[in-house]
Design a protein around this motif. Structure first.
Motif, mmCIF file in Angstrom:
data_model
loop_
_atom_site.group_PDB
_atom_site.id
_atom_site.type_symbol
_atom_site.label_atom_id
_atom_site.label_comp_id
_atom_site.label_asym_id
_atom_site.label_seq_id
_atom_site.Cartn_x
_atom_site.Cartn_y
_atom_site.Cartn_z
ATOM 1 N N GLU A 287 -3.604 14.306 23.056
ATOM 2 C CA GLU A 287 -2.375 15.379 23.891
ATOM 3 C C GLU A 287 -1.677 15.622 22.530
ATOM 4 O O GLU A 287 -1.184 15.153 21.366
ATOM 5 C CB GLU A 287 -1.028 14.308 24.945
ATOM 6 N N PRO A 288 -0.959 16.662 22.368
ATOM 7 C CA PRO A 288 -0.544 17.109 20.801
ATOM 8 C C PRO A 288 0.448 17.275 20.664
ATOM 9 O O PRO A 288 0.853 16.771 19.360
ATOM 10 C CB PRO A 288 -0.951 18.889 20.663
ATOM 11 N N ASP A 289 1.279 16.932 21.340
ATOM 12 C CA ASP A 289 2.826 16.374 21.144
ATOM 13 C C ASP A 289 3.188 15.171 21.378
ATOM 14 O O ASP A 289 4.499 14.499 21.615
ATOM 15 C CB ASP A 289 3.849 16.735 21.390
ATOM 16 N N VAL A 290 2.462 13.599 21.544
ATOM 17 C CA VAL A 290 1.871 12.721 22.300
ATOM 18 C C VAL A 290 1.883 11.430 20.795
ATOM 19 O O VAL A 290 0.833 11.436 20.243
ATOM 20 C CB VAL A 290 1.499 11.993 23.326
ATOM 21 N N ASN A 291 2.417 10.568 20.330
ATOM 22 C CA ASN A 291 2.621 9.354 19.268
ATOM 23 C C ASN A 291 2.147 8.342 20.081
ATOM 24 O O ASN A 291 2.566 7.321 20.739
ATOM 25 C CB ASN A 291 3.217 9.690 18.480
ATOM 26 N N ILE A 292 0.786 7.717 20.088
ATOM 27 C CA ILE A 292 0.568 6.101 21.238
ATOM 28 C C ILE A 292 1.571 5.163 19.438
ATOM 29 O O ILE A 292 0.480 5.338 18.829
ATOM 30 C CB ILE A 292 -0.822 6.301 21.142
ATOM 31 N N ARG A 293 2.164 4.333 19.861
ATOM 32 C CA ARG A 293 2.546 3.012 18.986
ATOM 33 C C ARG A 293 1.807 1.666 20.268
ATOM 34 O O ARG A 293 2.605 1.319 21.030
ATOM 35 C CB ARG A 293 3.574 3.107 18.805
ATOM 36 N N PHE A 294 1.025 0.949 19.248
ATOM 37 C CA PHE A 294 0.661 -0.126 20.086
ATOM 38 C C PHE A 294 1.697 -0.970 19.569
ATOM 39 O O PHE A 294 1.798 -1.968 18.050
ATOM 40 C CB PHE A 294 -0.986 -0.284 19.584
ATOM 41 N N VAL A 295 2.284 -1.543 20.813
ATOM 42 C CA VAL A 295 3.360 -3.035 19.806
ATOM 43 C C VAL A 295 3.307 -4.438 19.988
ATOM 44 O O VAL A 295 3.093 -4.086 21.347
ATOM 45 C CB VAL A 295 5.203 -2.260 20.370
ATOM 46 N N ARG A 296 3.585 -4.855 19.217
ATOM 47 C CA ARG A 296 3.189 -6.705 19.549
ATOM 48 C C ARG A 296 4.296 -7.463 18.737
ATOM 49 O O ARG A 296 4.201 -8.727 19.423
ATOM 50 C CB ARG A 296 2.168 -6.726 18.486
#
Length: 505
Positions: A287-296
């Motif tokens: 999606e154009p305005d979504v930032n996905i971060r994988f958090v550990r």
């Protein structure tokens, strides 16, 4: 059945095996491309991988579980996937142990030594039978290996590389990844470690992920062909932003540091050690305005607009991981101040009040507290539910939508008060929904475009942002990506040579 498959008087099916110098050399994506290319060229084509180790799985139409790569390759070939395309799936579940999924159903939990000793003969016979069916029923079969065929410590009882090529009497293309450096050393070293009969089966080499000036590579190609006597049948340029489902956690490196750092919506995906079926996140990632971060780590948590607890191969151990890292407390605190939370499958189980494992199905943790966001508790049982499913959304404001996806989970989740289901399937409530929190067993929920658009627009509204309408049709995008991949690979390979290699056997 003899070692080499016979054709029963039928026109001989074309077959080709893709092996690599190491894991992540590009075997799966090249196999996917060839499935699409052969289909485009008029061949009824099937993928095959005898033994796959992955936590990302795929549910067939009849409710069986196979490796996701083979499911995606079947889609690329325009056919329905079945378990003959991946008769053995290995799903790591703990230290030195894995669940063995045999022809789509859980078979046993084994360590490596027991698997090699006790399962070898059974697995070998299943591989022969599955290959025989595919080579009888299809015009072409694209066979994928695993890891490297030069694992000299394992080759006496391997079930996925040269032994499979011999069973199928298939020529082998050996793939090397030039992006890592040392590609000629990797290719030559692999060939020299093979037994002579196996080395003769390597009919061509493909160099993958090339960037740069081809003129600088040409002397190396000429040297390699003169030194080994094996032709280079293609140099595939690096292809960026390819949106085809990944098989395992290696592909998380593509976007583990954020996918769109300028995005208005910040999404934190909890990346526990046994995270599975993370492809649930892919439509959001695009999606154009979504930032996905994988958090550990708790220090990486931040103040996300949306928190996603994805699936897990070992919910009990991953729930304990959240507690040990401090992420458990961060999720609870974020929920209290209004962050939206979505739990899928094992993530949904973690959002209940209790998680019970009385039979030690996943670990020695018999009982532990969950996040207590939903008034539910889950009891883990050995039986696994695997099914493609469809139902109506039960969440207020979404009731006009039909959702499709698949379920793959152990355990039963019990409601502790009046139900508030996420969806209704065959008249029965599934999952749980309340303000700012959603839990569901439905994988691929965000692949449903209308649901995803509406869900994200609610998040945007909550943050004071303007809605975005119809930004992405995900399933149509996947079809276009298959064709883009096929066009890219077709332009890079000597397909006439490859067809000649397949037809000469």
């Amino acid at each position: 059945m003899e070692l080499n498959i016979k054709e029963n008087g039928k026109k001989k099916a074309l077959r080709l095996m893709i092996q690599g110098t190491h894991s992540d050399a590009g075997k799966s994506i090249l196999s996917t491309a060839l499935c699409r290319i052969f289909r485009q060229d008029g061949y009824k084509t099937a993928p095959f991988k005898s033994q796959n180790m992955a936590l990302n799985s795929y549910i067939t139409k009849d409710g069986k579980e196979i490796g996701r790569a083979q499911g995606v390759q079947a889609e690329a070939a325009g056919i329905e996937a079945d378990t003959d395309m991946n008769p053995i799936l290995i799903k790591p579940s703990g230290e030195m142990e894995s669940q063995i999924v045999f022809h789509g159903r859980p078979f046993a939990v084994m360590n490596t030594a027991v698997y090699r000793e006790d399962f070898f003969s059974l697995g070998l016979e299943a591989i022969k039978k599955s290959l025989h069916k595919l080579l009888t029923n299809y015009d072409a079969v694209v066979i994928e290996g695993a890891g490297s065929p030069a694992e000299v410590n394992l080759n006496d009882r391997e079930l996925v590389n040269m032994r499979v090529a011999e069973i199928a009497d298939a020529p082998v293309l050996l793939v090397g990844d030039i992006d890592r450096g040392g590609v000629f050393a990797s290719l030559v070293g692999t060939l020299q470690l093979l037994q002579e009969k196996d080395r003769k089966r390597v009919a061509g080499v493909v160099i993958n992920k090339f960037r740069g000036d081809f003129a600088l590579l040409e002397p190396g190609l000429q040297w390699f062909e003169e030194y080994t006597g094996i032709p280079v049948v293609g140099v595939i340029p690096f292809i960026s932003d390819l949106e085809i489902d990944g098989e395992d956690s290696l592909v998380l490196n593509q976007y583990s540091r954020g996918t769109n750092l300028e995005g208005d919506l910040d999404v934190a995906v909890l990346s526990y050690p046994r995270l599975s079926n993370f492809t649930d996140i892919d439509p959001l990632r695009l999606e154009p305005d979504v930032n996905i971060r994988f958090v550990r780590k708790a220090s990486e948590f931040g103040r996300p607009d949306l928190i996603i607890l994805p699936g897990s191969k070992n919910t009990a151990e991953d729930l304990r991981f959240l507690k040990e890292t401090g992420l458990f407390n961060r999720v609870q605190a974020a929920y209290k101040i209004g962050s939206q939370i979505v739990g899928i499958c094992g993530g949904y189980q973690m959002m209940g009040e209790k998680l019970f494992d009385p039979e030690g199905v996943e670990s020695g943790i018999r009982e532990q507290d969950g996040l207590a966001i939903f008034p539910v508790s889950t009891v883990l049982y050995a039986d696994k539910k695997t099914v493609q499913t469809e139902g109506s959304c039960a969440v207020p404001g979404y009731e006009d939508l039909t959702l499709s996806g698949y379920e793959i989970h152990m355990g039963q989740t019990l409601l502790l008060d009046d139900p508030s289901p996420f969806s209704i399937q065959k008249g029965t409530g599934e999952g749980y929904a309340k303000e700012n929190a959603t839990g569901t067993y439905l994988h691929d929920v965000f692949h449903n475009d209308a649901f995803r658009w509406r869900f994200l627009n609610r998040l945007r509204s909550k943050k004071g942002l303007q809605p975005i309408e119809r930004s992405l049709f995900f399933r149509e995008l996947k079809k276009r990506e298959f064709d883009r991949l096929a066009d890219h690979v077709r332009a890079a390979l000597d397909l006439d040579k490859i067809y000649e290699i397949m037809k000469r056997r």
